[in-house]
Design a protein around this motif. Structure first.
Motif, PDB file in Angstrom:
ATOM      1  N   VAL A  12       0.830  -1.207   0.000  1.00 26.97           N
ATOM      2  CA  VAL A  12       0.000   0.000   0.000  1.00 26.97           C
ATOM      3  C   VAL A  12       0.862   1.253   0.000  1.00 26.97           C
ATOM      4  O   VAL A  12       0.596   2.210  -0.748  1.00 26.97           O
ATOM      5  CB  VAL A  12      -0.954   0.000   1.217  1.00 26.97           C
ATOM      6  CG1 VAL A  12      -1.663   1.345   1.344  1.00 26.97           C
ATOM      7  CG2 VAL A  12      -1.983  -1.119   1.088  1.00 26.97           C
ATOM      8  N   VAL A  13       1.900   1.260   0.811  1.00 26.99           N
ATOM      9  CA  VAL A  13       2.780   2.429   0.875  1.00 26.99           C
ATOM     10  C   VAL A  13       3.433   2.683  -0.489  1.00 26.99           C
ATOM     11  O   VAL A  13       3.521   3.835  -0.944  1.00 26.99           O
ATOM     12  CB  VAL A  13       3.856   2.238   1.967  1.00 26.99           C
ATOM     13  CG1 VAL A  13       4.889   3.354   1.900  1.00 26.99           C
ATOM     14  CG2 VAL A  13       3.201   2.212   3.347  1.00 26.99           C
ATOM     15  N   ASN A  14       3.848   1.629  -1.154  1.00 27.52           N
ATOM     16  CA  ASN A  14       4.487   1.783  -2.463  1.00 27.52           C
ATOM     17  C   ASN A  14       3.515   2.297  -3.518  1.00 27.52           C
ATOM     18  O   ASN A  14       3.920   3.002  -4.452  1.00 27.52           O
ATOM     19  CB  ASN A  14       5.087   0.451  -2.911  1.00 27.52           C
ATOM     20  CG  ASN A  14       6.325   0.080  -2.123  1.00 27.52           C
ATOM     21  OD1 ASN A  14       6.993   0.945  -1.556  1.00 27.52           O
ATOM     22  ND2 ASN A  14       6.630  -1.212  -2.062  1.00 27.52           N
ATOM     23  N   LEU A  15       2.225   1.951  -3.387  1.00 28.40           N
ATOM     24  CA  LEU A  15       1.235   2.484  -4.319  1.00 28.40           C
ATOM     25  C   LEU A  15       1.143   3.996  -4.226  1.00 28.40           C
ATOM     26  O   LEU A  15       0.765   4.672  -5.180  1.00 28.40           O
ATOM     27  CB  LEU A  15      -0.145   1.874  -4.028  1.00 28.40           C
ATOM     28  CG  LEU A  15      -0.370   0.415  -4.416  1.00 28.40           C
ATOM     29  CD1 LEU A  15      -1.751  -0.041  -3.941  1.00 28.40           C
ATOM     30  CD2 LEU A  15      -0.250   0.223  -5.926  1.00 28.40           C
ATOM     31  N   MET A  42      -7.859   1.839   4.631  1.00 33.10           N
ATOM     32  CA  MET A  42      -8.525   0.782   5.387  1.00 33.10           C
ATOM     33  C   MET A  42      -7.653  -0.464   5.504  1.00 33.10           C
ATOM     34  O   MET A  42      -7.696  -1.169   6.520  1.00 33.10           O
ATOM     35  CB  MET A  42      -9.871   0.438   4.758  1.00 33.10           C
ATOM     36  CG  MET A  42     -10.997   1.363   5.173  1.00 33.10           C
ATOM     37  SD  MET A  42     -11.188   1.493   6.979  1.00 33.10           S
ATOM     38  CE  MET A  42     -11.456  -0.217   7.444  1.00 33.10           C
ATOM     39  N   THR A  43      -6.856  -0.753   4.493  1.00 33.67           N
ATOM     40  CA  THR A  43      -5.897  -1.855   4.598  1.00 33.67           C
ATOM     41  C   THR A  43      -4.927  -1.597   5.736  1.00 33.67           C
ATOM     42  O   THR A  43      -4.680  -2.465   6.588  1.00 33.67           O
ATOM     43  CB  THR A  43      -5.125  -2.032   3.277  1.00 33.67           C
ATOM     44  OG1 THR A  43      -6.041  -2.355   2.225  1.00 33.67           O
ATOM     45  CG2 THR A  43      -4.085  -3.130   3.393  1.00 33.67           C
ATOM     46  N   LEU A  50      -1.727   2.591  10.255  1.00 31.74           N
ATOM     47  CA  LEU A  50      -2.173   3.822   9.606  1.00 31.74           C
ATOM     48  C   LEU A  50      -1.070   4.868   9.548  1.00 31.74           C
ATOM     49  O   LEU A  50      -1.015   5.674   8.615  1.00 31.74           O
ATOM     50  CB  LEU A  50      -3.393   4.396  10.335  1.00 31.74           C
ATOM     51  CG  LEU A  50      -4.004   5.667   9.749  1.00 31.74           C
ATOM     52  CD1 LEU A  50      -4.424   5.467   8.296  1.00 31.74           C
ATOM     53  CD2 LEU A  50      -5.201   6.116  10.583  1.00 31.74           C
ATOM     54  N   ASP A  51      -0.164   4.850  10.531  1.00 34.99           N
ATOM     55  CA  ASP A  51       0.903   5.847  10.550  1.00 34.99           C
ATOM     56  C   ASP A  51       1.971   5.618   9.482  1.00 34.99           C
ATOM     57  O   ASP A  51       2.948   6.369   9.398  1.00 34.99           O
ATOM     58  CB  ASP A  51       1.560   5.898  11.935  1.00 34.99           C
ATOM     59  CG  ASP A  51       2.154   4.555  12.364  1.00 34.99           C
ATOM     60  OD1 ASP A  51       2.009   3.572  11.610  1.00 34.99           O
ATOM     61  OD2 ASP A  51       2.734   4.489  13.469  1.00 34.99           O
ATOM     62  N   GLN A  56      -1.042  14.454   7.372  1.00 32.17           N
ATOM     63  CA  GLN A  56      -1.418  15.768   6.859  1.00 32.17           C
ATOM     64  C   GLN A  56      -1.459  15.795   5.339  1.00 32.17           C
ATOM     65  O   GLN A  56      -2.313  16.465   4.740  1.00 32.17           O
ATOM     66  CB  GLN A  56      -0.449  16.841   7.369  1.00 32.17           C
ATOM     67  CG  GLN A  56      -0.942  18.270   7.117  1.00 32.17           C
ATOM     68  CD  GLN A  56      -2.316  18.531   7.728  1.00 32.17           C
ATOM     69  OE1 GLN A  56      -2.543  18.269   8.912  1.00 32.17           O
ATOM     70  NE2 GLN A  56      -3.246  19.049   6.930  1.00 32.17           N
ATOM     71  N   SER A  57      -0.584  15.042   4.683  1.00 29.87           N
ATOM     72  CA  SER A  57      -0.608  14.984   3.224  1.00 29.87           C
ATOM     73  C   SER A  57      -1.901  14.363   2.713  1.00 29.87           C
ATOM     74  O   SER A  57      -2.461  14.798   1.699  1.00 29.87           O
ATOM     75  CB  SER A  57       0.590  14.174   2.708  1.00 29.87           C
ATOM     76  OG  SER A  57       1.800  14.819   3.001  1.00 29.87           O
ATOM     77  N   ILE A  58      -2.391  13.363   3.435  1.00 27.16           N
ATOM     78  CA  ILE A  58      -3.657  12.734   3.072  1.00 27.16           C
ATOM     79  C   ILE A  58      -4.799  13.728   3.218  1.00 27.16           C
ATOM     80  O   ILE A  58      -5.639  13.877   2.330  1.00 27.16           O
ATOM     81  CB  ILE A  58      -3.913  11.490   3.943  1.00 27.16           C
ATOM     82  CG1 ILE A  58      -2.864  10.416   3.667  1.00 27.16           C
ATOM     83  CG2 ILE A  58      -5.312  10.944   3.687  1.00 27.16           C
ATOM     84  CD1 ILE A  58      -2.915   9.269   4.642  1.00 27.16           C
ATOM     85  N   ILE A  59      -4.831  14.420   4.341  1.00 26.53           N
ATOM     86  CA  ILE A  59      -5.887  15.406   4.587  1.00 26.53           C
ATOM     87  C   ILE A  59      -5.861  16.495   3.520  1.00 26.53           C
ATOM     88  O   ILE A  59      -6.901  16.885   2.969  1.00 26.53           O
ATOM     89  CB  ILE A  59      -5.731  16.017   5.997  1.00 26.53           C
ATOM     90  CG1 ILE A  59      -5.984  14.956   7.070  1.00 26.53           C
ATOM     91  CG2 ILE A  59      -6.692  17.199   6.175  1.00 26.53           C
ATOM     92  CD1 ILE A  59      -5.650  15.408   8.470  1.00 26.53           C
ATOM     93  N   ASP A  60      -4.667  16.979   3.194  1.00 30.96           N
ATOM     94  CA  ASP A  60      -4.530  18.038   2.180  1.00 30.96           C
ATOM     95  C   ASP A  60      -5.051  17.553   0.829  1.00 30.96           C
ATOM     96  O   ASP A  60      -5.734  18.300   0.115  1.00 30.96           O
ATOM     97  CB  ASP A  60      -3.067  18.471   2.056  1.00 30.96           C
ATOM     98  CG  ASP A  60      -2.571  19.218   3.292  1.00 30.96           C
ATOM     99  OD1 ASP A  60      -3.409  19.662   4.095  1.00 30.96           O
ATOM    100  OD2 ASP A  60      -1.340  19.329   3.438  1.00 30.96           O
ATOM    101  N   PHE A  61      -4.727  16.311   0.466  1.00 29.17           N
ATOM    102  CA  PHE A  61      -5.214  15.792  -0.810  1.00 29.17           C
ATOM    103  C   PHE A  61      -6.728  15.698  -0.818  1.00 29.17           C
ATOM    104  O   PHE A  61      -7.388  16.128  -1.781  1.00 29.17           O
ATOM    105  CB  PHE A  61      -4.617  14.408  -1.111  1.00 29.17           C
ATOM    106  CG  PHE A  61      -5.257  13.760  -2.311  1.00 29.17           C
ATOM    107  CD1 PHE A  61      -4.921  14.149  -3.601  1.00 29.17           C
ATOM    108  CD2 PHE A  61      -6.249  12.794  -2.150  1.00 29.17           C
ATOM    109  CE1 PHE A  61      -5.530  13.579  -4.708  1.00 29.17           C
ATOM    110  CE2 PHE A  61      -6.861  12.210  -3.254  1.00 29.17           C
ATOM    111  CZ  PHE A  61      -6.513  12.607  -4.531  1.00 29.17           C
TER     112      PHE A  61
END
Length: 323
Positions: A12-15, A42-43, A50-51, A56-61
């Protein structure tokens, strides 16, 4: 086979890596980006990681995808608002504890405006209707405390019209029964505190979705698909009928669909994707909670109604709201 948690986390991180963002596939899937972000989150939530992504980058997107004309969220910046992208955005912000950064009234208005006189919901202004959209709307409004009696009653009336002779549900009245649609209807009933509307035949129909290798299919005579580890298992969990299928055989089917390099495919040996990874592992979480008191797979518990962690959904106010 064991659960390859670390491999799935890295997958997931690599995606989400910068390299993947330069790929042709990245731009080809732009219309699914908000949903894909939710599936990836969710994965990670299910695997208690989750960390692994920058909050913050997710929220901004997510906030960059607001469609200011409609008040909903698009799949990507400058895309038109759609109810599916909007739910994913609301779910992500809720999981991250960032709902206070959302213009809740605009989202509530956007969602309510998509309901038609017959109680169904459009996905957007172009007019497609589907029982998925009813669930999506009710879920958004439940999370944001925007449910209203007339809207709820009209929604329930419409969903009841989608019931078939077998006790299951299609995407609209008269359409073929399908496992994913069953989830949307049963979860909608649960949100509205009306599980009394469920036909007694439904649990049998759901249990009959299990095939010889332990996997679940979405319709009779179809091949099993690991995503139904969520779409079929979660309604059984809501109805407290998990024992109506062989959970150990389903557990093994899910584990067999893992790729050694991370990710889960629809069936053993096929190409992995984040959608099947998400819904196989959230389904495995339900099995984990049901079969193993010691949390064998070290997974977070997932709410079968919202497909979100209980740590987030425990704060949602149940309908009907009490003054």
């Amino acid at each position: 086979m064991t659960l390859l948690s670390k491999k799935h986390i890295d997958y997931v991180v690599n995606l989400n890596s910068e390299m993947s963002k330069q790929s042709y596939e990245h731009w080809l899937s732009e219309h699914l980006r908000m949903n894909g972000l939710y599936w990836g989150i969710m994965t990670l939530v299910t695997l208690k990681s989750l960390d692994s992504l920058p909050r913050q980058s997710i929220i901004d997107f997510v906030l960059s995808c607001v469609d200011k004309r409609s008040g909903g969220f698009g799949a990507y910046p400058q895309h038109d608002g759609h109810i599916l992208s909007t739910l994913s955005a609301v779910q992500i912000l809720s999981i991250l504890g960032a709902l206070d950064e959302l213009d809740k009234e605009s989202v509530i208005k956007f969602t309510k405006n998509l309901q038609l006189p017959n109680g169904s919901f459009q996905g957007d202004s172009f007019g497609e209707t589907d029982t998925r959209f009813v669930y999506t709307a009710l879920s958004i409004l439940s999370i944001l405390e925007g449910l209203e009696e007339e809207l709820v009653n009209k929604s329930l009336d419409y969903l009841k019209q989608c019931e078939n002779f077998d006790g299951a549900y299609g995407m609209r009245p008269g359409a073929e029964s399908h496992g994913a649609q069953v989830f949307t209807v049963i979860a909608s009933f649960a949100i509205c505190n009306r599980l009394d509307l469920v036909n007694d035949k439904l649990s049998s129909w759901l249990s009959e979705r299990q095939v010889k290798n332990g996997g679940l299919n979405g319709r009779p005579e179809k091949l099993p698909d690991v995503c139904y580890s969520w779409w079929i298992l979660s309604p059984l969990a809501i109805l407290k009928k998990l024992k109506w299928i062989d959970l150990s055989k389903l557990e093994q089917f899910i584990l067999d669909c893992q790729d050694d390099e991370g990710g889960v495919s629809d069936r053993k040996g096929n190409q992995t994707d984040v959608y099947h990874t998400c819904f196989s592992l959230t389904g495995l979480s339900i099995i984990n909670d049901e079969l193993y008191e010691g949390n064998k797979y070290d997974m977070d518990s997932i709410d079968p109604v919202y497909c979100m962690p209980y740590s987030a959904t425990k704060t949602f106010k149940p309908w009907p709201y009490k003054s």
